[in-house]
Design a protein around this motif. Structure first.
Motif, PDB file in Angstrom:
ATOM      1  N   MET A  62       0.837  -1.203   0.000  1.00  0.00           N
ATOM      2  CA  MET A  62       0.000   0.000   0.000  1.00  0.00           C
ATOM      3  C   MET A  62       0.871   1.252   0.000  1.00  0.00           C
ATOM      4  O   MET A  62       1.809   1.385   0.795  1.00  0.00           O
ATOM      5  N   THR A  63       0.615   2.178  -0.917  1.00  0.00           N
ATOM      6  CA  THR A  63       1.332   3.441  -0.970  1.00  0.00           C
ATOM      7  C   THR A  63       0.611   4.472  -0.120  1.00  0.00           C
ATOM      8  O   THR A  63      -0.575   4.735  -0.307  1.00  0.00           O
ATOM      9  N   VAL A  64       1.329   5.034   0.842  1.00  0.00           N
ATOM     10  CA  VAL A  64       0.723   5.971   1.776  1.00  0.00           C
ATOM     11  C   VAL A  64       1.326   7.348   1.582  1.00  0.00           C
ATOM     12  O   VAL A  64       2.547   7.499   1.474  1.00  0.00           O
ATOM     13  N   ASN A  65       0.471   8.360   1.515  1.00  0.00           N
ATOM     14  CA  ASN A  65       0.939   9.738   1.516  1.00  0.00           C
ATOM     15  C   ASN A  65       1.218  10.129   2.965  1.00  0.00           C
ATOM     16  O   ASN A  65       0.296  10.434   3.716  1.00  0.00           O
ATOM     17  N   TRP A  66       2.481  10.072   3.367  1.00  0.00           N
ATOM     18  CA  TRP A  66       2.818  10.324   4.768  1.00  0.00           C
ATOM     19  C   TRP A  66       2.502  11.770   5.124  1.00  0.00           C
ATOM     20  O   TRP A  66       2.836  12.696   4.379  1.00  0.00           O
ATOM     21  N   CYS A 104      -1.323  19.749  13.140  1.00  0.00           N
ATOM     22  CA  CYS A 104      -0.845  18.859  12.080  1.00  0.00           C
ATOM     23  C   CYS A 104      -1.917  17.809  11.800  1.00  0.00           C
ATOM     24  O   CYS A 104      -2.961  17.772  12.467  1.00  0.00           O
ATOM     25  N   ALA A 105      -1.660  16.941  10.826  1.00  0.00           N
ATOM     26  CA  ALA A 105      -2.690  16.013  10.356  1.00  0.00           C
ATOM     27  C   ALA A 105      -3.018  14.930  11.373  1.00  0.00           C
ATOM     28  O   ALA A 105      -4.180  14.532  11.520  1.00  0.00           O
ATOM     29  N   VAL A 106      -2.011  14.422  12.092  1.00  0.00           N
ATOM     30  CA  VAL A 106      -2.200  13.323  13.043  1.00  0.00           C
ATOM     31  C   VAL A 106      -1.292  13.543  14.242  1.00  0.00           C
ATOM     32  O   VAL A 106      -0.120  13.933  14.081  1.00  0.00           O
ATOM     33  N   PHE A 120      -5.387   6.965   8.845  1.00  0.00           N
ATOM     34  CA  PHE A 120      -5.905   8.318   8.650  1.00  0.00           C
ATOM     35  C   PHE A 120      -5.852   8.761   7.193  1.00  0.00           C
ATOM     36  O   PHE A 120      -6.179   9.912   6.891  1.00  0.00           O
ATOM     37  N   GLU A 121      -5.473   7.850   6.291  1.00  0.00           N
ATOM     38  CA  GLU A 121      -5.634   8.120   4.862  1.00  0.00           C
ATOM     39  C   GLU A 121      -7.094   8.378   4.531  1.00  0.00           C
ATOM     40  O   GLU A 121      -7.416   9.122   3.613  1.00  0.00           O
ATOM     41  N   ASN A 122      -7.999   7.747   5.287  1.00  0.00           N
ATOM     42  CA  ASN A 122      -9.434   7.994   5.121  1.00  0.00           C
ATOM     43  C   ASN A 122      -9.809   9.233   5.940  1.00  0.00           C
ATOM     44  O   ASN A 122      -9.678   9.233   7.167  1.00  0.00           O
ATOM     45  N   PRO A 123     -10.281  10.295   5.308  1.00  0.00           N
ATOM     46  CA  PRO A 123     -10.539  11.543   6.036  1.00  0.00           C
ATOM     47  C   PRO A 123     -11.674  11.464   7.043  1.00  0.00           C
ATOM     48  O   PRO A 123     -11.798  12.350   7.897  1.00  0.00           O
ATOM     49  N   ASP A 124     -12.503  10.416   6.973  1.00  0.00           N
ATOM     50  CA  ASP A 124     -13.602  10.270   7.915  1.00  0.00           C
ATOM     51  C   ASP A 124     -13.182   9.581   9.205  1.00  0.00           C
ATOM     52  O   ASP A 124     -13.972   9.489  10.147  1.00  0.00           O
ATOM     53  N   ILE A 125     -11.948   9.074   9.253  1.00  0.00           N
ATOM     54  CA  ILE A 125     -11.441   8.456  10.478  1.00  0.00           C
ATOM     55  C   ILE A 125     -10.762   9.539  11.314  1.00  0.00           C
ATOM     56  O   ILE A 125      -9.783  10.144  10.885  1.00  0.00           O
ATOM     57  N   TRP A 126     -11.292   9.769  12.502  1.00  0.00           N
ATOM     58  CA  TRP A 126     -10.769  10.824  13.369  1.00  0.00           C
ATOM     59  C   TRP A 126     -10.049  10.273  14.596  1.00  0.00           C
ATOM     60  O   TRP A 126      -9.309  11.003  15.243  1.00  0.00           O
ATOM     61  N   VAL A 127     -10.303   9.023  14.948  1.00  0.00           N
ATOM     62  CA  VAL A 127      -9.601   8.374  16.060  1.00  0.00           C
ATOM     63  C   VAL A 127      -9.251   6.956  15.616  1.00  0.00           C
ATOM     64  O   VAL A 127     -10.044   6.296  14.938  1.00  0.00           O
ATOM     65  N   PHE A 168     -19.796  13.628  16.156  1.00  0.00           N
ATOM     66  CA  PHE A 168     -19.528  14.435  14.961  1.00  0.00           C
ATOM     67  C   PHE A 168     -19.855  13.679  13.673  1.00  0.00           C
ATOM     68  O   PHE A 168     -19.733  14.229  12.581  1.00  0.00           O
ATOM     69  N   GLY A 169     -20.265  12.418  13.798  1.00  0.00           N
ATOM     70  CA  GLY A 169     -20.584  11.619  12.622  1.00  0.00           C
ATOM     71  C   GLY A 169     -19.356  11.058  11.926  1.00  0.00           C
ATOM     72  O   GLY A 169     -19.436  10.629  10.770  1.00  0.00           O
ATOM     73  N   LYS A 170     -18.224  11.017  12.626  1.00  0.00           N
ATOM     74  CA  LYS A 170     -16.991  10.502  12.053  1.00  0.00           C
ATOM     75  C   LYS A 170     -16.686   9.116  12.638  1.00  0.00           C
ATOM     76  O   LYS A 170     -17.405   8.605  13.478  1.00  0.00           O
ATOM     77  N   ARG A 171     -15.589   8.508  12.184  1.00  0.00           N
ATOM     78  CA  ARG A 171     -15.341   7.094  12.462  1.00  0.00           C
ATOM     79  C   ARG A 171     -14.198   6.882  13.451  1.00  0.00           C
ATOM     80  O   ARG A 171     -13.202   7.611  13.435  1.00  0.00           O
ATOM     81  N   VAL A 172     -14.380   5.872  14.292  1.00  0.00           N
ATOM     82  CA  VAL A 172     -13.328   5.366  15.172  1.00  0.00           C
ATOM     83  C   VAL A 172     -12.833   4.056  14.556  1.00  0.00           C
ATOM     84  O   VAL A 172     -13.629   3.153  14.300  1.00  0.00           O
ATOM     85  N   ARG A 173     -11.538   3.929  14.339  1.00  0.00           N
ATOM     86  CA  ARG A 173     -10.985   2.774  13.642  1.00  0.00           C
ATOM     87  C   ARG A 173     -10.105   1.942  14.579  1.00  0.00           C
ATOM     88  O   ARG A 173      -9.210   2.475  15.235  1.00  0.00           O
ATOM     89  N   TYR A 174     -10.391   0.655  14.625  1.00  0.00           N
ATOM     90  CA  TYR A 174      -9.550  -0.292  15.340  1.00  0.00           C
ATOM     91  C   TYR A 174      -8.680  -0.996  14.306  1.00  0.00           C
ATOM     92  O   TYR A 174      -9.187  -1.634  13.376  1.00  0.00           O
ATOM     93  N   VAL A 175      -7.355  -0.874  14.456  1.00  0.00           N
ATOM     94  CA  VAL A 175      -6.406  -1.455  13.505  1.00  0.00           C
ATOM     95  C   VAL A 175      -5.852  -2.735  14.139  1.00  0.00           C
ATOM     96  O   VAL A 175      -4.800  -2.716  14.806  1.00  0.00           O
TER      97      VAL A 175
END
Length: 333
Positions: free
Chosen positions: A1-5, A88-90, A112-119, A201-208
């Motif tokens: 996966m290519t990530v924009n750091w 900053c972004a993260v 956090f590549e997905n802008p709807d993930i806030w945590v 806020f209607g945003k997403r919490v992501r468990y990795v």
């Protein structure tokens, strides 16, 4: 996966005791995240007993040191770090009793590549290799506790209701809105509150779940009698106050244990998901985000809400039916 750091990512590490535990955290982070230009480690001392020793450890591992002379609790200490760093972004929060055998924070930032993930948070293991944290259920208990490290469910990436603050990534978009942790929480429940606000806020919490680290749970707070005696006498009171504050803000925790999958349904082709909700502030704030989350998890089931505050859910696009609570129904998760 290519990530924009997203540029340099600050890692904020609050500590009280410093010492070998902090050194292990910093050393293993550096060993498994070798690209130094990607990370800014920031150690924030919460009025601990060894200012000079903690500052020396921070400098030994190339971390910025911020010292507070007064012990003021987790939220204020983390916010000291957050406010000392430009927007900053993260930003990552990291307990000093977490240590690494993989580059877990790389995977955390990728979420956090997905802008709807806030945590976002990751899978955490006890030192004996069993699971300490595999996400958080809607009644705010850690999932998969005590299961083997390779438990299939805990190893999956997914949206979840909450994640632990022991190792947590925060979007700059969230911090721009809330400006840090709620400092009315003294020493616990701040992480759950962050996740609740994200849902509101209607945003997403992501468990990795595909990323993992070790967490000596309780290490930061002190396990042994000597450590407990050395910490602030206010600690236990802070923990109790945090739980009380959370329930004042979001409703009784017991009310969040509310999800039922009813296998036996009048229509065997279509299962039902029943959400039992009490009248609480959380309903007003979380109506759409919470129902949307359950709809995403159970897209083909009939979504029913049993609640005393039916007007809150009226016309909700994700809910199929609103009814009064059934007294004889037992709630299971």
């Amino acid at each position: 996966m290519t990530v924009n750091w997203p540029g340099t990512v600050p890692v904020i590490i609050p500590t009280y005791a410093g010492g070998p535990r902090l050194a292990r955290c910093l050393r293993t982070f550096r060993e498994h995240h070798p690209q130094r230009d990607r990370w800014e480690l920031v150690v924030v001392l919460d009025g601990g007993p060894d200012w000079e020793g903690t500052e020396r450890i921070a400098k030994d591992y190339g971390a910025r040191f911020i010292g507070k002379t007064r012990n003021s609790g987790f939220a204020k200490t983390v916010n000291t770090g957050i406010r000392a760093i430009a927007q900053c972004a993260v930003k990552i929060l990291l307990n000093d009793d977490v240590y690494f055998e993989t580059g877990a924070c790389e995977r955390l930032v990728e979420a956090f590549e997905n802008p709807d993930i806030w945590v976002a948070g990751i899978r955490l293991l006890y030192p004996n290799g069993t699971i300490q944290h595999g996400g958080v259920s809607c009644d705010f208990w850690h999932r998969s506790v005590g299961k083997p490290a390779d438990d299939p469910e805990a190893g999956q990436d997914r949206d979840d209701f909450s994640v632990t603050g022991a190792l947590m990534g925060l979007s700059g978009k969230l911090l721009a809105k809330i400006e840090g942790l709620d400092e009315t929480f003294g020493m616990s429940w701040e992480d759950a509150d962050l996740c609740m606000q994200t849902n509101a806020f209607g945003k997403r919490v992501r468990y990795v779940g595909t990323a993992w680290a070790y967490h000596e749970e309780g290490g930061t707070r002190g396990r042994g009698e000597a450590e407990k005696a050395s910490r602030s006498k206010n600690w236990s009171a802070w923990e109790a106050a945090g739980a009380k504050r959370f329930e004042e803000k979001w409703g009784p925790r017991a009310d969040w244990k509310n999800t039922q999958l009813l296998e036996a349904s009048p229509n065997p082709v279509k299962r039902r998901v029943v959400l039992r909700r009490a009248a609480a502030m959380g309903d007003v704030l979380l109506t759409t985000p919470f129902a949307k989350l359950m709809r995403q998890r159970h897209p083909t089931e009939e979504l029913i809400v049993e609640t005393l505050c039916s007007t809150v859910y009226r016309d909700n696009p994700y809910v199929d039916c609103v009814t009064s609570p059934k007294r004889d129904r037992k709630s299971v998760v």
